[in-house]
Design a protein around this motif. Structure first.
Motif, short mmCIF file in Angstrom:
data_model
loop_
_atom_site.label_atom_id
_atom_site.label_comp_id
_atom_site.label_asym_id
_atom_site.label_seq_id
_atom_site.Cartn_x
_atom_site.Cartn_y
_atom_site.Cartn_z
N ILE A 37 34.35 15.66 -40.83
CA ILE A 37 33.34 15.21 -39.88
C ILE A 37 34.02 14.28 -38.87
CG2 ILE A 37 31.16 13.98 -39.58
CD1 ILE A 37 30.41 14.75 -42.38
N VAL A 71 23.56 -0.06 -32.71
CA VAL A 71 23.87 1.37 -32.75
C VAL A 71 22.69 2.12 -32.13
CG1 VAL A 71 24.40 3.33 -34.23
CG2 VAL A 71 25.30 1.07 -34.78
N ASP A 103 23.30 7.57 -33.96
CA ASP A 103 24.19 7.77 -35.11
C ASP A 103 23.64 8.93 -35.92
OD1 ASP A 103 26.07 7.64 -37.09
OD2 ASP A 103 25.54 5.62 -37.78
N THR A 104 24.06 10.12 -35.60
CA THR A 104 23.53 11.30 -36.26
C THR A 104 24.60 12.37 -36.29
OG1 THR A 104 21.74 12.93 -36.15
CG2 THR A 104 22.57 12.14 -34.08
N ARG A 105 24.58 13.20 -37.32
CA ARG A 105 25.53 14.31 -37.36
C ARG A 105 24.89 15.52 -36.68
NH1 ARG A 105 25.58 15.34 -43.05
NH2 ARG A 105 23.44 14.73 -42.57
N ARG A 148 29.93 13.51 -36.04
CA ARG A 148 29.05 12.34 -36.01
C ARG A 148 28.95 11.88 -34.56
NH1 ARG A 148 29.99 6.96 -39.79
NH2 ARG A 148 28.10 5.85 -39.14
N ASP A 206 22.31 24.91 -42.18
CA ASP A 206 20.97 25.11 -42.72
C ASP A 206 20.25 26.29 -42.06
OD1 ASP A 206 18.79 24.78 -44.31
OD2 ASP A 206 18.25 22.79 -43.58
N ARG A 222 16.66 12.68 -33.33
CA ARG A 222 16.99 11.53 -34.19
C ARG A 222 17.57 12.01 -35.51
NH1 ARG A 222 11.80 7.61 -34.24
NH2 ARG A 222 13.29 6.08 -35.04
N HIS A 223 17.36 13.28 -35.82
CA HIS A 223 17.77 13.82 -37.11
C HIS A 223 18.86 14.87 -36.92
CE1 HIS A 223 14.27 11.81 -38.86
NE2 HIS A 223 13.60 12.25 -37.82
N SER A 224 19.55 15.18 -37.98
CA SER A 224 20.67 16.13 -37.91
C SER A 224 20.20 17.58 -37.98
CB SER A 224 21.63 15.87 -39.08
OG SER A 224 22.17 14.58 -39.00
N PHE A 225 20.93 18.45 -37.27
CA PHE A 225 20.87 19.90 -37.50
C PHE A 225 19.55 20.57 -37.15
CE2 PHE A 225 23.76 18.45 -41.18
CZ PHE A 225 24.84 18.31 -40.33
N TYR A 226 18.73 19.93 -36.31
CA TYR A 226 17.54 20.63 -35.81
C TYR A 226 17.85 21.37 -34.50
CZ TYR A 226 13.99 18.54 -38.92
OH TYR A 226 13.22 18.20 -39.99
#
Lengths: 478, 478
Positions: A104, A171, A174-176, A190, A371, A456-460
């Motif tokens: 990452i 910060v 801060d999200t992958r 990241r 996902d 705000r969230h990862s992988f959407y």
């Protein structure tokens, strides 16, 4: 006692980011000054990329058995291969090479106030895959773990410490997030934005730009690199204050609808819970099996010692390059790269509902997603590839994009030059009066406020849609 | 024009769910009636679980080479094994058996209004792993894909159609969630709550209960099954209306602090963006490698034909059972199960900050998680296991839980009886005045409102923490 409510830290950030979206730059005052600075950097740093056969790349070896192409240290990345099965799709199974880079990395932008306005610290950086190896505006830090743990044996990475020890700092992001799932096997970076104080200065090769300046520069072909786009897209880019400010500064109907789209209180075609349920449905329904397979003997591909190409001449090739560079951590290296065939089309169709601009969003499956499904642009393809695919594989809405009613954004931007050789896409935002059923399994109309929440969230949201979200927001200040 | 703002659909759902939290039942009016109904069902349906050697399970075969235990159809699940490496942990590597069940099952609860109040359709269901094979209150539907595509050749699953075709219905919950990452390899279930009209009746074996009734029944040992707990935990369980309603009905200081905790406008120790950044940091930092390995010859384990046990006698065993049942889709079958050693302790430490109750939350890594880290209870362990582990592996805060200052919830609940034999945990909610540094890498104080927000998304909150969130909310009506 509940303490009296005050603006949340996120709402405060939205106000300060909105200010930056309307502010001229304090460091390089106008677009001409930025171009001069970029041109100056391009003269001083240099990079030469020379094609080479895959079997002549220093430090790269073929793994016995699989034929995977790896660095002899086991670090960086490897070129591997997968068998993909999607029983319900127009192309139900295929094999392909894919890049595996399990680390990452960090894509980080520092921000600080100059004259009370947030500025982003941008780096003038060349990559071997850039067109003519030109300089692009990249994030403050763009580092794989191999980079920053010193496998390169190169120089220390400037500003890295602010991202490696973010605790206690402000910060903002801060999200992958994933990258191209068609070419990368589960790559995640990241994405970070960290605010620092006024003791942090731009060293040589870096400059401070406002969001206004970056929005303007986004319409310059191939100048803002992919990593900058994904990080900026993850910044809060909406909220009630943003929407009101944008609306108050423009008489344009399109901008007014765009402003409303970024306001979480404006009506949306689907509730956010309905959107989340649609994603859950797609991720549950879609059967995707991705198995790693040997790179030698890959069906449909000519896997030679010097280059890997598809028999049809479409899709992409795996090629090798020798690189020599000045002004970077490492002066010379060799590496494999993915070279796509043709220029892609990446497009949002947009349309007003109740005066609120909505974006037609696709639930898309790519073999490299962590996902199964991510939200993608309305159209995301290399049109030439469809000559060799079944009719059912032709992307919906491609015709609406290629014969557009009203173009709002149209710029060729390039993809990550560290792994892709000359990967360019035409990014389009187009108004079109298309109809889509409310329960279409693959498409939904989303507002910018909904994108803001999902980011705000990862992988959407996939990397192409993230770029387009940024392009769409930039239209607020045109 | 922006349309006038009106309550969002989520806010409307929060109001109706709050009403259900304070309402007696219309179907089975009081707790005594529910117990009578459960007792009646227990007399009419029956199940017998008899231990059997693994090599004598009908339909189950050992895969050549790996020794993995699979059903001959290739469906249901298999008992496999993994090598786990966590270089930075007190136990940096180990091997263990693990259940692989790659299908995404449905856990669904139907709700409808009776006399204007939402009621949940609960099923009286036995599972082979339940204590004494007793009846538990389970979701309306609890189905693996194998179940509902007819691999069992059993009877049709009642009410399944409402979850398989949810589009167009009112969907209150639709998210995928993980299960025990210590025992399952990346198991995910789709947690759903779907509202139906008053034409849907409870058939034999089902009853309608309000959230109030379910909250009361949660303190009955081993009555509400794990699948019910995870689905109910995903319902919106907070919001301004919930908080105000709870506060107005109680004089108790603890309940007042709990009510504020569920209010998104109340101050929290960390902002939600800070919490998300902490999760990103933990998921990026934690090195976890999980490789499937042969089940035969597993280090630390005695893998025999009849049973698989750890050499220390701790952790868990893989055992076989023959099951005979009346009143289910299938009348008799055999299967392997995981039988844990000892009763576990699963505990939230809670504490007020500024009059708002906060929950001490752990960023926990388990080998079977899809995404490295999930949010877990303050303490989650089987205390006996630590006799054989290094001192550094002893859970933090275990002493605070076992010598608690003030117990708010203390009930033994069981885990999924379809895969685990007699898996029981003591669920505890305890007030304790412990201090945790603001930048502790492993722990943060979260409010219930923050849990509410995270539970809209997949894979943030682990199954044990989901159960405890439900238990904590139930204290609002004690």
């Amino acid at each position: 006692m509940v303490a009296p409510s005050r603006p949340s830290p996120r709402a405060e950030a939205e106000v300060r980011l909105t200010d930056s979206l309307f502010a001229p730059g304090a460091h390089l005052p106008d677009t001409a000054a930025v171009h001069d600075w970029v041109a100056g950097m391009s003269r001083r740093v240099w990079m030469r990329t020379q094609r080479a056969a895959l079997d002549e790349l220093d430090g790269w070896v073929r793994e016995p058995g699989t034929g995977f192409l790896r660095h002899h240290t086991g670090r960086f990345f490897s070129v591997e291969a997968v068998t993909v099965e999607r029983p319900d799709a127009a192309v139900p199974s295929w094999q392909q090479p894919i890049i595996n880079q399990p680390e990452i990395g960090i894509l980080g932008i520092l921000v600080r106030e100059i004259d009370g306005v947030l500025h982003c610290l941008m780096q003038a950086k060349q990559e071997p895959g850039n067109p003519d190896c030109g300089v692009q505006l990249s994030p403050t830090v763009q580092a794989t773990r191999s980079n920053y743990t010193g496998v390169h044996k190169g120089r220390a990475i400037p500003y890295l410490e602010y991202f490696r020890e973010p605790l206690g700092r402000s910060v903002l992001v801060d999200t992958r997030q994933s990258e191209q799932g068609a070419w990368f096997y589960r790559k995640r970076n990241r994405n970070m934005v960290v605010e620092v104080g006024d003791d942090v200065e731009a060293i040589d090769g870096f400059c401070w730009l406002t969001l206004r300046q970056l929005a303007d520069l986004l319409s310059v072909p191939e100048l803002i690199n992919m990593d900058t786009r994904t990080v900026l897209a993850c910044l809060p880019g909406g909220g009630a204050h943003w929407a009101a400010s944008v609306a108050s500064r423009s008489e344009d109907d399109f901008v007014a609808a765009l402003a409303r789209s970024a306001d979480p209180a404006a009506p949306s075609r689907h509730t956010t819970d309905e959107v989340l349920s649609w994603i859950t449905e797609a991720r549950t329904r879609t059967e995707l099996r991705v198995e790693r397979t040997a790179l030698r003997g890959l069906a449909g591909w000519r896997v030679a010692d010097d280059v890997i190409t598809h028999h049809s001449g479409r899709f992409f090739s795996v090629v090798g390059v020798h690189v020599r560079a000045g002004g970077r951590e490492v002066g010379a290296w060799s590496q494999p790269m993915i070279e796509p065939v043709g220029v892609g089309v990446i497009a949002f169709l947009v349309k007003e509902f109740d005066g609120v601009l909505h974006v037609l969003t696709q639930a898309r499956t790519e073999p490299g997603y962590a996902d199964v499904v991510e939200l993608a642009p309305t159209v995301q393809c290399a049109p030439d590839n469809y000559d060799v695919l079944p009719e059912g594989a032709r992307p919906r809405f491609l015709d609406a994009v290629l014969r557009p009613e009203r173009i709002r954004f149209d710029t060729v931007l390039s993809e990550e030059g560290g792994r892709f050789l000359g990967a360019r896409n035409r990014y389009l935002i187009v108004e079109a009066d298309v109809e889509v059923a409310d329960d279409d399994p693959e498409y939904r109309w989303l507002t910018l406020a909904q994108y803001d929440e999902l980011l705000r969230h990862s992988f959407y949201v996939n990397i192409q849609a993230r770029s387009l979200v940024l392009c769409l927001r930039s239209l607020a200040v045109r």
